[in-house]
Motif scaffolding. Structure first.
Motif, PDB file in Angstrom:
ATOM      1  N   LEU A   1       5.188 -14.360  10.270  1.00  0.00           N
ATOM      2  CA  LEU A   1       4.197 -15.372  10.651  1.00  0.00           C
ATOM      3  C   LEU A   1       4.404 -16.569   9.736  1.00  0.00           C
ATOM      4  O   LEU A   1       4.941 -16.438   8.640  1.00  0.00           O
ATOM      5  CB  LEU A   1       2.785 -14.814  10.488  1.00  0.00           C
ATOM      6  CG  LEU A   1       2.397 -13.725  11.479  1.00  0.00           C
ATOM      7  CD1 LEU A   1       0.979 -13.246  11.193  1.00  0.00           C
ATOM      8  CD2 LEU A   1       2.494 -14.227  12.917  1.00  0.00           C
TER       9      LEU A   1
ATOM     10  N   PRO B   1       3.177 -18.780   7.094  1.00  0.00           N
ATOM     11  CA  PRO B   1       2.070 -18.552   6.155  1.00  0.00           C
ATOM     12  C   PRO B   1       1.200 -19.787   5.931  1.00  0.00           C
ATOM     13  O   PRO B   1       0.057 -19.650   5.503  1.00  0.00           O
ATOM     14  CB  PRO B   1       2.785 -18.169   4.855  1.00  0.00           C
ATOM     15  CG  PRO B   1       4.152 -18.723   4.985  1.00  0.00           C
ATOM     16  CD  PRO B   1       4.488 -18.707   6.445  1.00  0.00           C
TER      17      PRO B   1
ATOM     18  N   TYR C   1      -5.810 -17.189   7.613  1.00  0.00           N
ATOM     19  CA  TYR C   1      -4.399 -17.378   7.300  1.00  0.00           C
ATOM     20  C   TYR C   1      -3.734 -16.003   7.271  1.00  0.00           C
ATOM     21  O   TYR C   1      -4.393 -15.008   6.938  1.00  0.00           O
ATOM     22  CB  TYR C   1      -4.232 -18.093   5.954  1.00  0.00           C
ATOM     23  CG  TYR C   1      -4.483 -19.565   6.081  1.00  0.00           C
ATOM     24  CD1 TYR C   1      -3.458 -20.420   6.453  1.00  0.00           C
ATOM     25  CD2 TYR C   1      -5.754 -20.091   5.874  1.00  0.00           C
ATOM     26  CE1 TYR C   1      -3.683 -21.773   6.610  1.00  0.00           C
ATOM     27  CE2 TYR C   1      -5.986 -21.449   6.026  1.00  0.00           C
ATOM     28  CZ  TYR C   1      -4.949 -22.288   6.389  1.00  0.00           C
ATOM     29  OH  TYR C   1      -5.166 -23.615   6.558  1.00  0.00           O
TER      30      TYR C   1
ATOM     31  N   ARG D   1      -1.982 -14.348   5.243  1.00  0.00           N
ATOM     32  CA  ARG D   1      -2.124 -13.511   4.043  1.00  0.00           C
ATOM     33  C   ARG D   1      -3.493 -12.834   3.962  1.00  0.00           C
ATOM     34  O   ARG D   1      -3.678 -11.906   3.176  1.00  0.00           O
ATOM     35  CB  ARG D   1      -1.916 -14.363   2.791  1.00  0.00           C
ATOM     36  CG  ARG D   1      -3.051 -15.336   2.605  1.00  0.00           C
ATOM     37  CD  ARG D   1      -2.817 -16.373   1.580  1.00  0.00           C
ATOM     38  NE  ARG D   1      -3.619 -17.527   1.884  1.00  0.00           N
ATOM     39  CZ  ARG D   1      -4.915 -17.623   1.603  1.00  0.00           C
ATOM     40  NH1 ARG D   1      -5.540 -16.654   0.968  1.00  0.00           N
ATOM     41  NH2 ARG D   1      -5.585 -18.702   1.950  1.00  0.00           N
TER      42      ARG D   1
END
Ligand SMILES: Nc1ncnc2c1ncn2[C@@H]1O[C@H](COP(=O)(O)OP(=O)(O)OP(=O)(O)O)[C@@H](O)[C@H]1O
Ligand SMILES: [Mg+2]
Lengths: 263, 310
Positions: free
Chosen positions: A111, A113, A156, A158
């Motif tokens: 993805l 980030p 997000y 993460r």
């Protein structure tokens, strides 16, 4: 290129490989791959590490360029155009246009980030398909719903678990409305308890009739979902068949060994 | 098989109830004492040595020539950095191109401009007219559209910008290249697999993520550039240092005027360092923070202003 002179296009075949070869710096990785995947079918690819499974998937959307043989996706040659009996290498934007029809899901999610979940999903539909932002956003929300991540638009990557990230990656690929989906060990980087949520999204996709090629070590998934299982080793397809048959009664020594280790 | 671990409340030794004898660092004490004496001597001489001429320093600190010089130094720094960043980005992209002519020329550019002294480059650009008395714009080996005397075109300002900007471009190219290389290859692959164009991949996926690696050394380069601009005094561009030199060449107050210039350099460097600290703090943590976007930069800046006014 030693491409066979066949120009006939079988429209019911999603992916067709004839004697596909690929080497890295003179080391052959794919020696001669022959296979065809009909539309709407799910093919699982299994095999030991280093047998060239990832390389094969990457050849299908031209992330790697094949050195020999013939590779067609939806009747169109990958990376080349045929014109008056000669092959012309495709220009970058033509390659990109064909890639847009093929979704790819990576082992490590990949993805973006720096972009939110929503931005990850709408980026390509807006940049490549030139969709309006409103349409792209509506589509993204529908897809997030489908992969069970309603309401996580603004997170997000993460901030999500591995399983959630992989489901976003699937939604991102689906947002391009691909005709073919490639999965490269989509659950190998996940904790065991997160594998199920990704597999169930993939099962649903298969049930909707998506053509899928899945490199996986999840034999349970293969048994349940795959129409065909392909066992790759040493740059060749060693064995191919319906999952139940192959798992119960492998025909080759190498396949038996491998299944013995994995099962 | 699992065995439960019994939890008991055994008495534990407690730091709070025992006397602790700290380790004695005799070496450090000695070093500190020596430094304190040296600092005292420095401060003493700064205030008592009349030849520092602090009154002269104060007199010239804001004199118009100095302020004009400071202004020249500031815009020259900004312009040369801007040229360097743009050129460096282009060179880095060329350098990473699979086309050997593109990557080779970028590599050669970097090799040449990093390999020769900036001072020589500045003098060279300033004296370009000796090599090419006439400059012209036109079709290579074909007709010319515009042409003129090199002496008129290459003013000190053009020479300074060419020298500083091209040299900075070579250094920035390496910084940007390191930044681009720091982005995981899976990012490019994922974007390619989605059918994105090379340009879009670069501007939307790769460069924003490379910023985390690019920005801290760029701040460093900026601060370096502020002082590097003083080299333009060799081609008589009235920057901060040259302005100070012009004044002391007529009044012979060399030391006080060099102090004036140095204090100004220190002031600007301090301001830039503070800015760098905040920018770096933002980006060093961005492993678990979203990376750089313009909108976020704006947000940071406005938040900073709010904090500053509060
Ligand atoms: N870009 C590359 N350059 C050089 N060699 C490569 C490259 N990509 C793959 N290889 C080599 O090709 C072989 C096959 O790699 P590939 O990743 O396709 O295997 P795999 O079957 O996917 O293995 P795994 O199960 O570990 O993912 C390996 O020996 C690998 O080292
Ligand atoms: Mg692999």
């Amino acid at each position: 290129m030693n491409a066979p002179a066949t120009t006939a296009v079988e429209s019911d075949v999603a992916v067709e490989c004839v004697a596909v070869q690929k080497s890295f710096d003179g080391t052959p990785v794919l020696k001669s791959i022959d296979l065809s995947v009909p539309h709407g079918q799910v093919m699982c690819v299994i095999g030991p590490s280093g047998s060239g499974k990832s390389t094969f998937l990457r050849c299908i959307n031209h992330l790697e360029r094949i050195d020999g043989g013939l590779l067609r996706v939806a009747g169109e040659m990958v990376g080349y155009r045929e014109h008056k009996g000669r092959l012309h290498e495709l220009r970058h934007h033509e390659i990109a246009r064909r890639r847009a029809d093929i979704g790819m899901v990576f082992q490590s999610f990949n993805l973006f980030p720096h972009l939110t979940v929503l931005e990850n999903i709408i980026e390509a539909p807006m940049a490549v398909r030139k969709n309006q932002r409103d349409d792209a956003v509506a589509d993204a929300r529908r897809l997030l719903d489908k992969v069970g991540l309603t309401g996580r638009e603004d997170a997000y990557p993460r901030m999500l678990s591995g399983g959630q990230q992989q489901r976003v990656a699937i939604a991102r690929a689906l947002a391009m409305r691909p005709k073919l989906m490639l999965f490269d060990e989509p659950t190998s980087a996940l904790d065991p308890e997160l594998v199920g949520e990704v597999l169930s999204v993939m099962k649903e996709l298969a049930a909707e009739g998506m053509t899928m090629i899945v490199v996986t070590h999840e034999l349970g998934f293969a048994r349940e979902v795959a129409d065909t299982v392909v066992f790759m080793d040493g740059g060749y397809i060693v064995e191919q068949g319906a999952p139940a048959e192959m798992f119960a009664n492998p025909q080759t020594e190498r396949c038996r060994d491998f299944l013995g280790k994995v099962l | 098989m699992t065995t439960p671990i019994p939890t008991t409340d055994q008495p534990k030794p407690d730091l709070a109830t025992l006397q602790v004898a700290p380790t004695r660092h005799y070496g450090r004490w000695f070093g500190t004492a020596v430094l304190l004496v040296l600092v005292a001597m420095l401060v003493h001489t700064l205030f008592t040595n009349p030849r520092f001429q602090w009154t002269v320093v104060a007199e010239y600190f804001t004199t118009p020539t100095i302020i004009e010089g400071l202004f020249n130094t500031l815009w020259l720094t900004a312009a040369a950095m801007a040229i360097g960043i743009v050129l460096g980005t282009v060179l880095a992209i060329m350098r990473l191109s699979p086309n050997p002519v593109l990557s080779g020329s970028a590599a050669t550019f970097v090799w040449f401009f990093r390999g020769t002294p900036l001072l020589v480059q500045l003098i060279f650009w300033f004296n370009l007219s000796a090599l090419y008395p006439k400059l012209s714009l036109g079709i290579p080996f074909g007709p010319e559209f515009i042409s003129g005397s090199a002496n008129e075109f290459i003013t000190v300002y053009v020479a300074a910008l060419l020298g500083l900007g091209l040299n900075e471009g070579a250094y920035m190219a390496e910084i940007v290249r390191a930044g681009i290389n720091s982005v995981h290859s899976g990012q490019r692959e994922a974007a390619e697999a989605l059918g994105m164009s090379s340009r879009r991949i670069l501007t939307r996926i790769i460069l924003p993520q490379a910023m985390r690696v690019i920005i801290p050394p760029t701040g460093n380069q900026l601060i370096g550039m502020l002082k590097t601009t003083s080299l333009v005094s060799v081609i008589a561009l009235p920057d901060l240092l040259y302005s100070a030199q012009m004044i002391y060449s007529s009044n012979f107050q060399t030391i006080p005027l060099l102090i004036v210039a140095s204090i100004w350099y220190l002031i600007v460097t301090t301001i830039l360092s503070i800015g760098q600290y905040f920018v770096e703090r933002r980006f060093s943590k961005s492993d678990n923070k979203p990376a750089f976007t313009l909108a976020r930069l704006k947000k940071t800046v406005t938040n900073g202003q709010r904090e500053a006014t509060a």
